[in-house]
Design an enzyme around this catalytic site. Structure first.
Site, PDB file in Angstrom:
ATOM      1  N   MET A   1      36.274  36.783  37.877  1.00 37.91           N
ATOM      2  CA  MET A   1      35.333  36.512  36.792  1.00 37.91           C
ATOM      3  C   MET A   1      34.356  37.841  36.779  1.00 37.91           C
ATOM      4  O   MET A   1      34.375  38.522  38.008  1.00 37.91           O
ATOM      5  CB  MET A   1      34.669  35.403  37.134  1.00 37.91           C
ATOM      6  N   CYS A   2      33.673  37.971  35.888  1.00 33.01           N
ATOM      7  CA  CYS A   2      32.869  39.213  35.646  1.00 33.01           C
ATOM      8  C   CYS A   2      31.383  38.616  36.103  1.00 33.01           C
ATOM      9  O   CYS A   2      31.063  37.741  36.089  1.00 33.01           O
ATOM     10  CB  CYS A   2      32.816  39.741  34.371  1.00 33.01           C
ATOM     11  N   GLN A   3      30.410  39.637  35.768  1.00 36.06           N
ATOM     12  CA  GLN A   3      28.917  39.418  36.090  1.00 36.06           C
ATOM     13  C   GLN A   3      28.400  40.191  34.770  1.00 36.06           C
ATOM     14  O   GLN A   3      28.692  41.176  34.270  1.00 36.06           O
ATOM     15  CB  GLN A   3      28.356  39.892  37.220  1.00 36.06           C
ATOM     16  N   VAL A  78      29.942  44.180  34.624  1.00 39.71           N
ATOM     17  CA  VAL A  78      30.678  44.653  35.672  1.00 39.71           C
ATOM     18  C   VAL A  78      31.918  43.568  35.603  1.00 39.71           C
ATOM     19  O   VAL A  78      31.815  42.470  35.560  1.00 39.71           O
ATOM     20  CB  VAL A  78      30.360  44.655  37.128  1.00 39.71           C
ATOM     21  N   ASN A 108      31.951  36.753  30.217  1.00 38.17           N
ATOM     22  CA  ASN A 108      32.051  36.395  31.733  1.00 38.17           C
ATOM     23  C   ASN A 108      32.959  35.091  31.449  1.00 38.17           C
ATOM     24  O   ASN A 108      32.368  34.224  31.062  1.00 38.17           O
ATOM     25  CB  ASN A 108      30.871  36.281  32.517  1.00 38.17           C
TER      26      ASN A 108
END
Length: 254
Positions: A1-3, A78, A108
């Site tokens: 997963m992303c932020q 990110v 995300n």
């Protein structure tokens, strides 16, 4: 997963403090090391920086942390790759033009088996589910409005469209056209507003404390939206699941 990280401001503001802490999550204090990006609106123009390297190690990210670009709407990301390989075309944020304006989107989450029908105007360049979702949102908004709609009209349209994507999985996202910033939470997202009287804040991911009272004027105001709180001494508010909020001039509407 992303932020995700977003700023929506009443006056042009730099994201140096927030972006510095956020970058550490791109491979230093967290494992989101599969690329990063940040977009700054400047009037009707847009500065976009993306990289397939980790934000914590990227020379470009280091340059931006020491070169404070000011903007009223900023979106950063990110990446922890889950769908789509690690390469430049899969780095968020993504951009498209609609109604003569730049639009910026970062996501995300994972959308399983998500293959929407897309027309010629909006097609993904990379292979992520995120870019496909962005293209579909742009396509459907263009079909819903013949001319430039108001922020309120766009918000109503997004409320109708989001559940059609959300049913495929996790759909936390930030979206901006330089006038407003929309933030949708399906699982995790937090926000706060920095305004007068300003206080000091300390980053969680980096040894840096800033006294915002020394840097801002009474009329300055900035809404900060992030996946996980960036600071340890500010009051962050969690989004409710499946909540959509729109920010204009550094504060939430409605």
């Amino acid at each position: 997963m992303c932020q995700l990280l977003g700023l929506n401001c009443a006056t042009p503001t730099d994201a140096t403090f927030s972006f510095t802490g956020f970058c550490q999550r791109g491979g230093a204090t967290d494992h989101h090391a599969d690329g990063w990006g940040i977009a700054f609106f400047e009037g009707r123009g847009l500065r976009l920086f993306v990289d397939h390297e980790s934000a914590a190690d990227s020379r470009m990210a280091e340059f931006l942390r020491s070169y404070p670009l000011k903007s009223r709407n900023i979106i950063a990301h990110v990446r922890k790759a889950t769908i789509g390989q690690v390469c430049l075309e899969n780095a968020h944020p993504f951009t498209r033009e609609l109604w003569g304006r730049h639009w910026v989107f970062a996501h995300n989450g994972d959308l399983k088996d998500y293959q929407p029908h897309l027309h010629a105007q909006f097609r993904p360049v990379g292979t992520t589910d995120s870019e496909r979702a962005f293209c579909w949102l742009m396509q459907e908004m263009a079909k819903s409005h013949a001319d430039v709609p108001s922020v309120a009209e766009l918000t109503l349209t997004l409320r109708e469209l989001i559940p059609q994507v959300r049913r495929f999985g996790t759909f936390n996202f930030l979206l901006s056209n330089g006038e407003a910033l929309w933030a949708h939470c399906s699982t995790k997202l937090h926000w706060l507003v920095r305004e007068h009287p300003f206080r000091q804040a300390s980053l969680m991911d980096h040894d840096w404390t800033v006294d915002f009272a020394q840097l801002n004027q009474p009329g300055d105001r900035a809404a900060v939206i992030v996946t996980t709180p960036l600071t340890r001494d500010e009051q962050w508010t969690a989004f409710a699941p499946d909540e959509l909020k729109v920010f204009v001039d550094g504060q939430p509407l409605g």
